[in-house]
Write an enzyme that holds these catalytic residues in place. Sequence first.
Site, short mmCIF file in Angstrom:
data_model
loop_
_atom_site.label_atom_id
_atom_site.label_comp_id
_atom_site.label_asym_id
_atom_site.label_seq_id
_atom_site.Cartn_x
_atom_site.Cartn_y
_atom_site.Cartn_z
N TYR A 164 0.79 -1.23 -0.04
CA TYR A 164 0.01 -0.01 0.02
C TYR A 164 0.80 1.24 0.02
O TYR A 164 1.95 1.49 0.63
CB TYR A 164 -0.89 0.07 1.33
CG TYR A 164 -1.83 1.24 1.25
CD1 TYR A 164 -2.89 1.28 0.88
CD2 TYR A 164 -1.10 2.27 1.92
CE1 TYR A 164 -3.62 2.52 1.25
CE2 TYR A 164 -1.74 3.80 1.89
CZ TYR A 164 -3.16 3.62 1.42
OH TYR A 164 -4.08 4.82 1.53
N GLU B 22 -3.15 7.41 -4.32
CA GLU B 22 -2.98 6.36 -3.67
C GLU B 22 -2.73 5.37 -4.60
O GLU B 22 -3.30 5.12 -5.80
CB GLU B 22 -4.37 6.01 -2.91
CG GLU B 22 -4.15 4.75 -2.05
CD GLU B 22 -5.69 4.39 -1.57
OE1 GLU B 22 -6.07 4.68 -0.61
OE2 GLU B 22 -6.17 3.63 -2.42
#
Length: 388
Positions: A103, A191
Amino acid sequence: MKLLEYQAKAVFEKYGIPIQKGVVVDAVEGIDEKIRGADLRFPIVIKAQVQIGGRGKAGGVKFADTPEEAAKLCGEMLGMDIRGFTAKELLVLEKKDIAKEWYLSIMLDRYSKSPLLIFSPQGGMDIEETARTNPERIAKVPIDPIRGVQDYTITYALDKTGADGQYRDKLKEVVEKLYRMFFDYYTMLVEINPLALDDQGRLVALDGKVEVDDNALPFLPDITAFRDKLQEDPQVIEARNVNFLFIPIEDEGNIAVMSNGSGMLMSCIDLISKKGMKVHAALDLGGGATAERIAEAVRIMLGRPKIDTVFICIFGGITRCDEVAKGAVIAMQKNEAAGKHLILRMEGTNKEEAAKIIAESNLPITVAEGIPNSVDAIYRIKHEKKGA
Ligand code: GDP
Ligand code: MN
């Protein structure tokens, strides 16, 4: 403005962040040719393009081994609903073999007053679960905007989360690119989840989420051009075209609030909610409350059939209340205002004259003093309606 995955990836590509080869499809006809035309290697992955995350868990990410299977799945997925958003487009990509899902994101952190890097070697669809059960596997590292991304930024993120240090240089390269993009595009959030580590040790952005500050759109024609493909509320578009900010709030509500300033707008919404009523939408008029602007704003509000009560709250120094009153009268004389009620609170010049205009209009418009009194008036009107 939240971009769709393929739009986000188009920006990633500009910055040299690796992505998979793929093609966007938006119609059932010719899917087969389109996929073949893109010359993708099978197996592939098909992803619903919606402005919301968690698609994998909602059935919006599927895999296919053959062109026949791909065409069939695309047919099923086009138009599917994902948590209130319709998949009008699909992104078809070569499926990547992956060893790990990381992530990575950068967001604007108001607390540290700097960009904040968030990294976890345990990313993918269960990142929320990781945050809950293994928070030590997620690193949050503020990036000093003057120094930028340093070796220690990355070393800290890897060490703190127990990730493999051998990927430091590769991760730094991706973070630097993402960080540049974060600034160039005035984003609130960029992201990559998952940032996949493939079987050959390469990092690839399998997903992309980008949120751009709406106030920067005038400087970003390439991003503004993406807007046509987004699922937007018709009243939001209509309002934006005439420089109003329309904010949908609670679908079940049937009160509309209009004001000149977002702070006052929020106070009004708070007080209405506190009395147990629900606000359907709010509209920020911005400056210059002329009769035409007021009438136009009310007209946009009444474009939502659910709205039966409109509260206009104007606090102005030199705002002419008679103009506001005239605008309210013009709006309420129209057909679409039948059965609707308007509550008007205004401060400014010519207040008495304004009250007279309203009184003489004989329209369902209530003039009130101050916000609390206006909220009481809304409450009374709604209860009378219920009682009738
Ligand atoms: P999201 O659920 O909306 O975040 O959609 P993602 O694009 O992140 O996809 C969800 C999950 O599908 C990812 O976390 C991966 O586990 C898996 N996935 C997506 N694309 C690929 C791919 O190309 N290869 C593999 N092996 N898995 C993928
Ligand atoms: Mn994802």
